[in-house]
Design a protein around this motif. Sequence first.
Motif, PDB file in Angstrom:
ATOM      1  N   LEU A  33       0.732  -1.321  -0.112  1.00 44.05           N
ATOM      2  CA  LEU A  33      -0.071   0.010   0.020  1.00 44.05           C
ATOM      3  C   LEU A  33       0.867   1.110   0.052  1.00 44.05           C
ATOM      4  O   LEU A  33       1.780   1.419   0.756  1.00 44.05           O
ATOM      5  CB  LEU A  33      -0.953   0.249   1.126  1.00 44.05           C
ATOM      6  CG  LEU A  33      -1.880   1.038   1.366  1.00 44.05           C
ATOM      7  CD1 LEU A  33      -2.952   1.227   0.384  1.00 44.05           C
ATOM      8  CD2 LEU A  33      -2.560   1.247   2.736  1.00 44.05           C
ATOM      9  N   ASN A  34       0.708   2.084  -0.919  1.00 42.80           N
ATOM     10  CA  ASN A  34       1.434   3.353  -0.986  1.00 42.80           C
ATOM     11  C   ASN A  34       0.565   4.336  -0.228  1.00 42.80           C
ATOM     12  O   ASN A  34      -0.701   4.814  -0.895  1.00 42.80           O
ATOM     13  CB  ASN A  34       1.695   3.957  -2.336  1.00 42.80           C
ATOM     14  CG  ASN A  34       2.593   2.768  -3.056  1.00 42.80           C
ATOM     15  OD1 ASN A  34       3.503   2.303  -2.577  1.00 42.80           O
ATOM     16  ND2 ASN A  34       2.359   2.683  -3.970  1.00 42.80           N
ATOM     17  N   PRO A  35       0.919   4.882   0.822  1.00 40.46           N
ATOM     18  CA  PRO A  35       0.234   5.855   1.363  1.00 40.46           C
ATOM     19  C   PRO A  35       0.120   7.204   0.732  1.00 40.46           C
ATOM     20  O   PRO A  35       1.147   7.376   0.184  1.00 40.46           O
ATOM     21  CB  PRO A  35       0.900   6.013   2.806  1.00 40.46           C
ATOM     22  CG  PRO A  35       2.193   5.523   2.674  1.00 40.46           C
ATOM     23  CD  PRO A  35       2.011   4.514   1.667  1.00 40.46           C
ATOM     24  N   LEU A  36      -0.948   7.738   0.847  1.00 42.00           N
ATOM     25  CA  LEU A  36      -1.408   9.026   0.144  1.00 42.00           C
ATOM     26  C   LEU A  36      -0.636  10.222   1.062  1.00 42.00           C
ATOM     27  O   LEU A  36      -1.233  10.259   2.219  1.00 42.00           O
ATOM     28  CB  LEU A  36      -2.701   9.179  -0.209  1.00 42.00           C
ATOM     29  CG  LEU A  36      -3.231   8.279  -1.235  1.00 42.00           C
ATOM     30  CD1 LEU A  36      -4.954   8.461  -1.194  1.00 42.00           C
ATOM     31  CD2 LEU A  36      -2.533   8.354  -2.711  1.00 42.00           C
ATOM     32  N   LYS A  37       0.168  10.912   0.555  1.00 43.01           N
ATOM     33  CA  LYS A  37       0.510  12.220   1.270  1.00 43.01           C
ATOM     34  C   LYS A  37      -0.476  13.268   1.102  1.00 43.01           C
ATOM     35  O   LYS A  37      -0.332  13.849  -0.017  1.00 43.01           O
ATOM     36  CB  LYS A  37       2.051  12.332   0.919  1.00 43.01           C
ATOM     37  CG  LYS A  37       2.968  11.187   1.263  1.00 43.01           C
ATOM     38  CD  LYS A  37       4.483  11.664   0.845  1.00 43.01           C
ATOM     39  CE  LYS A  37       5.268  10.415   1.148  1.00 43.01           C
ATOM     40  NZ  LYS A  37       6.486  10.925   0.973  1.00 43.01           N
ATOM     41  N   SER A  38      -1.039  13.546   2.165  1.00 44.59           N
ATOM     42  CA  SER A  38      -2.043  14.663   2.193  1.00 44.59           C
ATOM     43  C   SER A  38      -1.379  15.799   2.208  1.00 44.59           C
ATOM     44  O   SER A  38      -0.415  15.997   3.181  1.00 44.59           O
ATOM     45  CB  SER A  38      -3.099  14.474   3.191  1.00 44.59           C
ATOM     46  OG  SER A  38      -2.523  14.561   4.507  1.00 44.59           O
ATOM     47  N   LYS A  39      -1.810  16.873   1.592  1.00 41.30           N
ATOM     48  CA  LYS A  39      -1.395  18.105   1.635  1.00 41.30           C
ATOM     49  C   LYS A  39      -2.059  19.034   2.574  1.00 41.30           C
ATOM     50  O   LYS A  39      -3.471  19.099   2.291  1.00 41.30           O
ATOM     51  CB  LYS A  39      -1.317  18.981   0.263  1.00 41.30           C
ATOM     52  CG  LYS A  39      -0.364  18.239  -0.804  1.00 41.30           C
ATOM     53  CD  LYS A  39      -0.675  18.924  -2.158  1.00 41.30           C
ATOM     54  CE  LYS A  39       0.016  18.136  -3.378  1.00 41.30           C
ATOM     55  NZ  LYS A  39      -0.408  18.530  -4.569  1.00 41.30           N
ATOM     56  N   SER A  40      -1.706  19.291   3.625  1.00 39.44           N
ATOM     57  CA  SER A  40      -2.337  19.803   4.848  1.00 39.44           C
ATOM     58  C   SER A  40      -2.576  21.621   4.419  1.00 39.44           C
ATOM     59  O   SER A  40      -1.691  22.250   4.166  1.00 39.44           O
ATOM     60  CB  SER A  40      -1.822  19.756   5.981  1.00 39.44           C
ATOM     61  OG  SER A  40      -0.356  20.278   6.011  1.00 39.44           O
ATOM     62  N   SER A  41      -3.934  21.617   4.346  1.00 39.21           N
ATOM     63  CA  SER A  41      -4.175  22.959   3.741  1.00 39.21           C
ATOM     64  C   SER A  41      -4.338  24.030   4.904  1.00 39.21           C
ATOM     65  O   SER A  41      -4.563  23.540   6.014  1.00 39.21           O
ATOM     66  CB  SER A  41      -5.657  23.094   2.977  1.00 39.21           C
ATOM     67  OG  SER A  41      -6.470  22.739   3.891  1.00 39.21           O
TER      68      SER A  41
END
Length: 53
Positions: A33-41
């Motif tokens: 599983l490739n974790p999604l790197k969330s862009k914190s707004s």
Amino acid sequence: MPQMSPMMWFLLFIMFTIVLILFNQMNFFTFKLNPLKSKSSPLTKKMKFNWKW
């Protein structure tokens, strides 16, 4: 048609159970599983809820 003895049914059940477990383990460990790197707004950083009960 010959009948199977209860011991043979039990061994057949054990064999299928082991095959099922091994198959599930192989699928579990081969899937990466490739974790999604969330862009914190900035909006999410600002929104802090203070619950006042």
